[in-house]
Design an enzyme around this catalytic site. Structure first.
Site, PDB file in Angstrom:
ATOM      1  N   ARG A 243       0.813  -1.227   0.000  1.00 40.89           N
ATOM      2  CA  ARG A 243       0.000   0.000   0.000  1.00 40.89           C
ATOM      3  C   ARG A 243       0.848   1.279   0.000  1.00 40.89           C
ATOM      4  NH1 ARG A 243      -4.892   2.127   2.806  1.00 40.89           N
ATOM      5  NH2 ARG A 243      -4.342   3.884   4.128  1.00 40.89           N
ATOM      6  N   HIS A 312      -8.896   6.355  -5.551  1.00 44.20           N
ATOM      7  CA  HIS A 312      -8.594   5.158  -4.752  1.00 44.20           C
ATOM      8  C   HIS A 312      -9.532   4.009  -5.115  1.00 44.20           C
ATOM      9  CE1 HIS A 312      -6.179   7.004  -1.344  1.00 44.20           C
ATOM     10  NE2 HIS A 312      -6.605   8.080  -1.971  1.00 44.20           N
ATOM     11  N   SER A 313      -9.310   2.865  -4.486  1.00 46.23           N
ATOM     12  CA  SER A 313     -10.306   1.796  -4.422  1.00 46.23           C
ATOM     13  C   SER A 313     -10.111   1.103  -3.074  1.00 46.23           C
ATOM     14  CB  SER A 313     -10.121   0.790  -5.560  1.00 46.23           C
ATOM     15  OG  SER A 313      -9.002  -0.053  -5.336  1.00 46.23           O
ATOM     16  N   GLU A 392     -13.458   6.430  -4.081  1.00 41.73           N
ATOM     17  CA  GLU A 392     -13.132   5.013  -3.928  1.00 41.73           C
ATOM     18  C   GLU A 392     -13.893   4.276  -5.017  1.00 41.73           C
ATOM     19  OE1 GLU A 392     -11.105   3.596  -1.706  1.00 41.73           O
ATOM     20  OE2 GLU A 392     -10.913   5.028  -0.055  1.00 41.73           O
TER      21      GLU A 392
HETATM   22 ZN   LIG Z   1      -6.529   4.040  -1.057  1.00 41.93          ZN
END
Ligand SMILES: [Zn+2]
Length: 433
Positions: A243, A312-313, A392
């Protein structure tokens, strides 16, 4: 687009269609739990959200969240004890290693089946392939796309390119700008893929779609495709679920800073960790990371900016300020209504349901990019105040970070009307600084 593919085919021998990630890190024994925060006490929640062995995968508007725990042998035993002791949590993945292995097996099958040459948006691509793709697209569309080879280097010395999309005369430097940054979290591959889809769409629609033409003749989009190039590269050659960036942390064997806790906005005011081993390690100081500095500086060099999105996701959310406090921002009603409109537009494309809400949702986060976009420091010298959002993308947890490549195009398609509305609305009626 065909011409681009042919040129790239010549340069890269169409190798992208067959690229599959190589992995050196395994996840044997790691588990994922899905919990319902509404059935948990504040103390329980705080324990889980701040635990150093917790890797938060998703938070949903209905109050549920997904969290990965490290294998018992590593450091996750006491976290697992907490998760097992509450009736609000169910184990949804018994072994993360099996979960990744099955994704990799299906990715290999898909790679073998792909027609040659594959369409670009049918698959995910490496840092080098994406860099070359943007460069090539700019050569092909010099009237609308300008490629900047770098806005600065990452910790490991990789270039962070940027692209500018604008039609008509570029001499007007006072154009309103929309700023996007992609792939800040390395494992969220759909983020970078969606940015490419959006850029491709805008560039290719300029001569065929009056709405896009009018928009691009008025404003400019600025896109930073790699907010975290080192982390992204590492997801291709070491650890698919990485990440953070790849900083070597002094005094620790754990690497990486969570760039989305490192921005200079209420840094270290909750929802981030001071432990370098945590997935939400905020770094040794605000904007300590070169990638954070590069993007903060570049944002400020591109005023006037009226809106910004950090992509993001996963969880299908449209998040507006703030992340660090549950108090409303001064622009709450406007930001909320824009989020709702975007939600309806997304829904209208393929029926996918996204939720528009304040970023704080279940739990605070501080030092995030989208709080910073909207915050005072970022907008010092900006004639407007940038509307800062986090989006997201797909899905809601079936595949999570391992979203199959067949979902790249539909995810991109459902973002287009929302992106156009975002840009038009904020250009027509920018927030005041
Ligand atoms: Zn993220």
């Amino acid at each position: 687009m065909k011409a681009t593919l042919l040129v790239l085919c010549g340069l890269l021998a169409c190798s992208w269609a067959k690229t599959v990630p190589v992995r050196t890190v395994t996840y044997d024994g790691d588990r994922v739990f899905r919990c319902n925060s509404k059935e948990m006490s504040k103390t329980e929640l705080a324990k889980i959200f701040t635990h150093d062995a917790a890797d938060m995968w998703a938070e949903r508007a209905d109050g549920t969240f997904d969290v990965r725990t490290l294998s018992q042998q590593e450091r996750g035993a006491d976290l697992e004890a907490i998760l097992h002791s509450t009736a609000a949590c169910n184990m949804v993945i018994a072994n993360v290693e099996d979960y990744i292995a099955s994704f990799e097996a299906s990715a290999r099958v898909a790679a073998e089946k792909v027609n040659s040459p594959a369409a670009w948006h049918d698959d995910y691509h490496t840092y080098a392939e994406i860099y070359a793709w943007y460069q090539e697209l700019a050569l092909e569309h010099p009237d609308v796309l300008h490629f900047e080879s770098t806005i600065g280097e990452s910790g490991e010395g990789r270039l962070q390119p940027a692209v500018h999309i604008a039609g008509g005369s570029r001499t007007n430097s006072s154009r309103h700008r929309i700023y996007f940054q992609c792939q800040i979290h390395a494992r969220e591959w759909i983020s970078g893929a969606t940015c490419m889809y959006i850029v491709d769409y805008l560039v290719n629609s300029y001569h065929t779609d009056t709405r896009v033409r009018e928009l691009l003749d008025t404003i400019e989009f600025v896109v930073v495709p790699f907010t975290n190039p080192d982390g992204y590269t590492y997801t291709w050659n070491g650890d698919r679920l990485w990440r953070k960036n790849r900083r070597i942390n002094a005094g620790s064997t754990c690497r990486g800073v969570d760039q989305n806790r490192n921005y200079n906005s209420h840094w270290n005011e909750g929802g981030s960790s001071s432990n370098p081993c945590s997935e939400t390690y905020h770094g040794p100081g605000p904007a300590s990371e070169p990638e954070t500095q590069n993007t903060q500086n570049y944002f400020r060099e591109n005023f006037p900016i009226v809106g910004a999105i950090d992509w993001h996701s996963y969880s299908q959310l449209i998040l507006r300020p703030w992340g660090y406090t549950s108090q409303d921002s001064p622009d709450e009603s406007r930001l909320s209504s824009l989020g709702s409109t975007m939600r309806s537009l997304i829904l209208s494309v393929h029926g996918m349901s996204y939720t528009s809400q304040k970023s704080i949702g279940l739990y605070p986060t501080s030092g995030t990019a989208s709080d910073w976009f909207y915050d005072y420091e970022a907008n010092e010298g900006n004639p407007f105040r940038a509307a800062g959002y986090t989006v997201e993308l797909r899905d809601t947890g079936r595949y999570g970070f391992l979203l199959p490549p067949t979902e790249i195009i539909p995810t991109g398609q459902e973002m287009i009307p929302a992106v156009l509305e975002f840009a038009e609305s904020l250009t027509r009626d920018p927030l005041t600084n």
